[in-house]
Design a protein around this motif. Structure first.
Motif, PDB file in Angstrom:
ATOM      1  N   ALA A   1       0.837  -1.192   0.000  1.00 28.59           N
ATOM      2  CA  ALA A   1       0.000   0.000   0.000  1.00 28.59           C
ATOM      3  C   ALA A   1       0.876   1.248   0.000  1.00 28.59           C
ATOM      4  O   ALA A   1       2.008   1.222   0.491  1.00 28.59           O
ATOM      5  N   PRO A   2       0.376   2.332  -0.543  1.00 25.29           N
ATOM      6  CA  PRO A   2       1.121   3.592  -0.484  1.00 25.29           C
ATOM      7  C   PRO A   2       1.369   4.023   0.958  1.00 25.29           C
ATOM      8  O   PRO A   2       0.582   3.719   1.853  1.00 25.29           O
TER       9      PRO A   2
ATOM     10  N   TYR B   1      -8.137   0.169  -2.310  1.00 25.91           N
ATOM     11  CA  TYR B   1      -7.628   0.483  -0.981  1.00 25.91           C
ATOM     12  C   TYR B   1      -8.642   1.334  -0.223  1.00 25.91           C
ATOM     13  O   TYR B   1      -9.280   2.223  -0.805  1.00 25.91           O
TER      14      TYR B   1
ATOM     15  N   TRP C   1      -3.647   3.223   5.690  1.00 29.72           N
ATOM     16  CA  TRP C   1      -4.179   2.504   4.533  1.00 29.72           C
ATOM     17  C   TRP C   1      -4.427   1.040   4.891  1.00 29.72           C
ATOM     18  O   TRP C   1      -3.704   0.444   5.701  1.00 29.72           O
ATOM     19  N   GLY C   2      -5.424   0.458   4.224  1.00 30.61           N
ATOM     20  CA  GLY C   2      -5.547  -0.985   4.248  1.00 30.61           C
ATOM     21  C   GLY C   2      -4.510  -1.598   3.321  1.00 30.61           C
ATOM     22  O   GLY C   2      -3.814  -0.895   2.588  1.00 30.61           O
ATOM     23  N   GLN C   3      -4.415  -2.906   3.346  1.00 30.49           N
ATOM     24  CA  GLN C   3      -3.435  -3.597   2.510  1.00 30.49           C
ATOM     25  C   GLN C   3      -3.840  -3.653   1.045  1.00 30.49           C
ATOM     26  O   GLN C   3      -3.018  -3.911   0.173  1.00 30.49           O
TER      27      GLN C   3
END
Lengths: 112, 120
Positions: free
Chosen positions: A45-46, B96, B110-112
């Motif tokens: 993820a970013p 996401y 953030w989620g994965q």
């Protein structure tokens, strides 16, 4: 909402500094100090690296810095390290007829 | 430590509705000043903001997707959800969920991510 413009790729050697540009318009980067930068490694993820043009979240290395001039925002990474190799995305608040968020197309950083 | 986790089908048929849920743990979706957003990324391509929701139910969407998108929040379950109607192959993306420090594009947690495929 049009995407912000970033170079497709940049490269540098370990220890050097590089700058990634992010060109927007008078509807986004040019008028709002709401520009963020994200680092993304493959399959991950970013990660937020810079917010509000030049602020670093807790835990982000001081080697990362952000700035803005007119419609162009910039991310500078000093003292390049191998782990900095990743994709980098800028984003901005935008308001034309409605508020929103716009991202840049992304820049692939290669550490030589 | 705040954590977000996306869930939902990994395969959606063309013309059907994509539905995803983001479960938030280690914090509350009702925390003031934070919106909760959805961002997507086609394989090998860049990020695209889909939209965001406040715990009150207030939403704002990407104009290019607005006609097909609904984002809602369930404070009792500490979740927020995405519905995207009339999907096509171009909607094949990693989706996401993230916390947004409004009004800026500051997505700090953030989620994965979850890959949703729409076969052509």
């Amino acid at each position: 909402q049009s995407a912000l413009t970033q170079p497709a790729s940049v490269s540098g050697s370990p220890g050097q500094s590089i700058t990634i540009s992010c060109i927007g318009t008078s509807s986004d980067v040019g008028v709002y100090n709401y520009v963020s930068w994200y680092q993304q490694h493959p399959g991950k993820a970013p990660k937020l690296m810079i917010y509000d043009v030049s602020n670093r979240p807790s835990g982000v290395s001081i080697r990362f810095s952000g700035s803005k001039s007119g419609n162009t925002a910039s991310l500078t990474i000093s003292g390049l390290q191998a782990e900095d190799e990743a994709d980098y995305y800028c984003s901005s608040y935008t308001y034309s007829s409605t508020p929103g968020v716009v991202f840049g197309g992304g820049t692939k950083l290669t550490v030589l | 430590q705040l954590q977000l986790q996306e869930s939902g089908p990994g395969l959606v048929k063309p013309s059907e509705t994509l539905s995803l849920t983001c479960t938030v743990s280690g914090g509350s979706v009702t925390r003031s000043s934070y919106y909760w957003g959805w961002i997507r990324q086609p394989p090998g391509k860049g990020l695209e903001w889909i939209g965001s929701v406040y715990y009150s139910g207030s939403t704002y969407y990407n104009p290019s997707l607005k006609s097909r998108v609904t984002i809602s929040v369930d404070t009792s379950k500490n979740q927020f959800s995405l519905k995207l109607t009339s999907v096509a192959a171009a909607d094949t993306c990693v989706y996401y969920c993230a916390r947004q420090d409004y009004p800026g594009p500051t997505f700090d947690y953030w989620g994965q991510g979850t890959l949703v495929t729409v076969p052509s």
